[in-house]
Structures are given as C-alpha cells and as structure tokens.
Design an enzyme around this catalytic site. Structure first.
Site: not given
Ligand code: ACO
Length: 432
Positions: A308, A366
C-alpha cells in the site's frame, strides 16, 4: 505564535526563499509551496504525489506506519464493531455520529431515494450481457446526471445534499441491477422495509420466484465490508473525483470518474486480481514457486492484495476483514475451504519472507474481501463494483468538502518538459 518557515536554498547562488510550514491536527506538517513558481520560476516535481498534500481535509486520517485509520477521529475498529453502514455514512458526510432522531431521518431519506428512474433500466440493455460490471457502472452512474437535472447545481448546498442522498441510495440498486443483468435475471425493485445492506443483498440474490430470507451473519459481514471501504483519504479514485469536481463537473459525472479510477488493479481492482491470483496458484504446494516469481518480478508478477502506498504496516481494515471472513466461512460451513487455506498460507509465507519484510509489504483491505464475496457466490468481476458502492460515501463527502473549500482551484498540475525544443515545419516532400 511565530510562523514556522522552511527555507529553500540553491547551490547556484540564487537567493534562498522561505515558505510557510502548516500544521494539521495530527500527521506530518506540510510546506506550503503555492508561491514557489511566483518566487523562483520553478515547479516541484512529484510524480505519483509521493510528497504532496493536494488539499486540506478533515474527513479521514491514516497513519500508515502505525496502521491507524480514523473516520472523523473515530478508530475504524470501533466503527466496524459498533455501527451500521448508514451510521458511518452519516458520520463521514456530516462530521459527527447521528443521534437516534438524526439516524432515523437519514435512514428514511436514503431508503426513499433507492429506486432509479424507470428509464435508466433500459440503459442496461445497451451493454453486452458479459460486459464487465465496472464498465456498466461507469456508464450508468454517469448517466444519472441526465436524469436528475434538478440537483446538479453544485453551488447550491441543498442540491449538493440531494445529489449525495441520491448517489448513496441508488448505488446499491445500480450495482445489483448490474449483477442481475450479467446473470440474465430480472431486476429486483428495492424493498423499503429492509435495511440498506439487507436491501442490497435482496436486490442481488432475491428473485420474483421465492421469498428472500436475509441471513444476519452475512448481512453483518457485508455491512462491515462496506464500512471498511467507505473512505480512505486522498487515494487515486478520491483524487480523481476531486480533480473532476474542481472543474465544476456535476457530482454524478465526478463519481463516474471515480469508479473508472477505482477499476484499476493497482487500486480497487485488486480484490478481483487477488482471486485470479489464488486461482492461478491453485494449491499450497505451488506457493513457493509463485513467491519466487514475484521476488524475481518475473512477467511483472505481484502478490496482489499486498502493499500500500500509505500503510507500511498491517492495513487495519485487512485485520477486520480477516475476522469477518472467518465468521462467514463458519456460518456457511466452509471452514475447510481450499481458497482460505491457500490465502492464509500465502500470507504466512509472505510475512516471513525478507523481500516483503524489507519493503514493508503487508496484506491490504483487498486480500480477504474477495474470499468473502467468493464464499457468497458473487462473481469475481462484481467485487470492485461493490467496493465502488461503499466508496461512493467517501467520494461524495470529499467532493462536498472540495466544493465548500474557499482555497479550492481547478486541479491543474504542471510538468517537466522533456520534448523537442522549437523547430521549423518541414513540408511532407522534404521530410526524411
Ligand atoms: N508484490 C510484490 N512486490 C511489491 C508489491 C506486491 N504486491 N507491492 C510493492 N512491491 C514492491 C515493488 O516492486 C517495489 O520493489 P523495488 O523496491 O524492488 O522496486 C517496492 O515493493 C515498492 O513498491 P512501489 O510500487 O514503489 O509502492 P507504491 O506505493 O508505488 O505502490 C501499490 C503501492 C500500488 C498498492 C502496490 O503495492 C501494488 O501494486 N500492490 C498490489 C495491488 C494491490 O493490492 N492494490 C490494492 C491497494 S489497496 C486499495 O487500493 C484499495
């Protein structure tokens, strides 16, 4: 008290400039950079709004490090335990919990706005039977502005209130109609004697052929899920609603824009993506191979329902939904459900894996909501639509706050231009 200032200095000897530092009631202070361009001719650069507060708001507060979520100051755990959805909706909209009379009046108004214009039902037949529910929802909710002209004067407070009631009251009807259309079953008219959530479940699962008997455990579970999804500060879809609202667009159009934004798998679409992921993994024995793919970012594989932008701790909503999920599975005698076992094992493995620990990736709201819907037999494609139903309360409260905010301006970010510099036109025959 002396104004706190932040000073920006430059390494090229340009004069430094001061900016006011603003404090909220809780949470980080913000540096007011509105005068930056005027003072320096420079913009800030912040794709994804990683460090930008886009507005003042007094609705929802999140402390992502501590895993705290407050609606109007009340912890989400207390609201989810003690309130029903409409009580929380009243709170989010009005700032205070209703007393008995206010609650009765609010419930009554919402109940009496739940039918949609009969002509609206004909919109559905313009969609393919297998259209994604979110596509239908974007269209039908946007179309409300064509039916309710009398409440789209956004500068009239009474009109704004009427639009708010209409949206909150009609979203369950529209969502259930979307489901019925997909299923090829007749639309069910709302029943005023039922509570908001029972009525939604009745319109989803009732048929004209037999009496629908609400199950209190299921109703409570769905009601709680609606509470947990009702608002979440300046997330992507709420910011979309605010941006659309800042142009003076009518509330129905703004909420439709919010629905479109929520649809994405990085946002509300994640509950659908979690189920698809669990299906793809298929069995507990396949988890290690899946986690390996995620860690290697193989084909953009991600652990959906994890991570998140704000929570760098357990999402408090995920904990509450996990509990609700167990209650539902118990009630439906599905405790040994393969999916829940798979989800729990996936969570256990991820939470003890260095990749997820280092990046502070925890289950979000979720991760478990989809399992509840699945247990109820709701098709995966409907999950985000139900999220939209709940979030409409937050969107409309945030939209109302925006319209009433004297500091609000049309949302218009700038850019760091990296394209071609001025050059002369070349006639087509002379181009390489
Ligand atoms: N699985 C694996 N790796 C992940 C995940 C995940 N679910 N989420 C983040 N990471 C990793 C990224 O690849 C990144 O790795 P790196 O440092 O090696 O490049 C690191 O963690 C940081 O992630 P960011 O993408 O920079 O985090 P951001 O805050 O931009 O993204 C987000 C947040 C979009 C929610 C992301 O965690 C994601 O896509 N999760 C999966 C989808 C999801 O469950 N979304 C629901 C969110 S809650 C809602 O909207 C109701």
């Amino acid at each position: 008290m002396k104004e706190k200032l932040a000073t920006l200095s430059f390494s090229d000897g340009s004069p430094s400039v001061d900016f006011p530092v603003l404090g909220g009631t809780i949470g980080p202070e913000v540096i007011d950079v509105r005068s930056l361009y005027g003072k320096t001719g420079k913009f800030t650069y912040d794709p994804g709004f990683m460090s930008t507060a886009s507005c003042r708001s007094n609705i929802t507060y999140i402390d992502g490090d501590q895993g705290i979520l407050l609606y109007r100051g009340f912890p989400i755990e207390q609201l989810a335990e003690k309130c029903d959805f409409l009580e929380v909706a009243y709170l989010i909209l009005n700032g205070e919990l209703p007393n008995k009379e206010q609650k009765l009046e609010f419930d009554g108004i919402v109940t009496r706005h739940s039918m949609v214009h009969e002509q609206l039902s004909r919109f559905y037949s313009g969609f393919r039977r297998d259209a994604h529910p979110m596509a239908v929802m974007c269209g039908v909710v946007g179309a409300l502005s064509a039916f309710y002209h009398d409440s789209i004067n956004i500068y009239d407070e009474r009109s704004r209130d009427i639009s708010a009631f209409r949206l909150i009251a009609k979203l369950p009807t529209i969502t259930a109609m979307t489901y019925k259309y997909n299923m090829g079953q007749p639309f069910m008219y709302p029943k005023n004697k039922l509570s908001y959530t029972d009525n939604f479940l009745y319109m989803m699962f009732g048929t004209p052929c037999e009496e629908y008997v609400p199950n209190p455990v299921i109703s409570r579970a769905i009601d709680r899920i609606l509470i947990l999804h009702a608002d979440h500060e300046q997330n992507a879809s709420t910011s979309t609603v605010r941006l659309a609202g800042s142009t003076g667009a009518n509330p129905f159009a703004c909420i439709s824009a919010g629905i479109a934004s929520l649809w994405g798998p990085a946002h509300g679409g994640a509950n659908e993506a979690v189920l698809k992921m669990l299906d793809e993994i298929g069995d507990i024995k396949n988890i290690p191979a899946f986690i390996k793919r995620v860690k290697e970012k193989d084909g953009h594989a991600m652990l959906m329902g994890f991570g998140h932008r704000v929570y760098k701790n357990y999402d408090p909503r995920a904990k509450l939904i996990q509990k609700t999920c167990h209650e539902v599975l118990e009630e439906l005698d599905m405790k040994d459900n393969k999916l829940i076992k798979l989800a729990m094992e996936l969570e256990r493995i991820a939470l003890s894996d260095d990749y997820f620990i280092k990046r502070k990736l925890y289950p979000n709201v979720d991760f478990y909501s989809g399992i509840v819907y699945k247990a109820l037999g709701i098709p995966v494609s409907m999950y985000t639509a139900i999220f939209a139903l709940a979030r409409t309360v937050g969107w409309i409260a945030q939209w109302k706050e925006l319209i009433a905010d004297p500091e609000q301006k049309i949302g218009r970010p700038r850019q760091l231009f990296t394209g071609a510099t001025p050059r002369d036109f070349v006639p087509i025959g002379k181009r390489k």
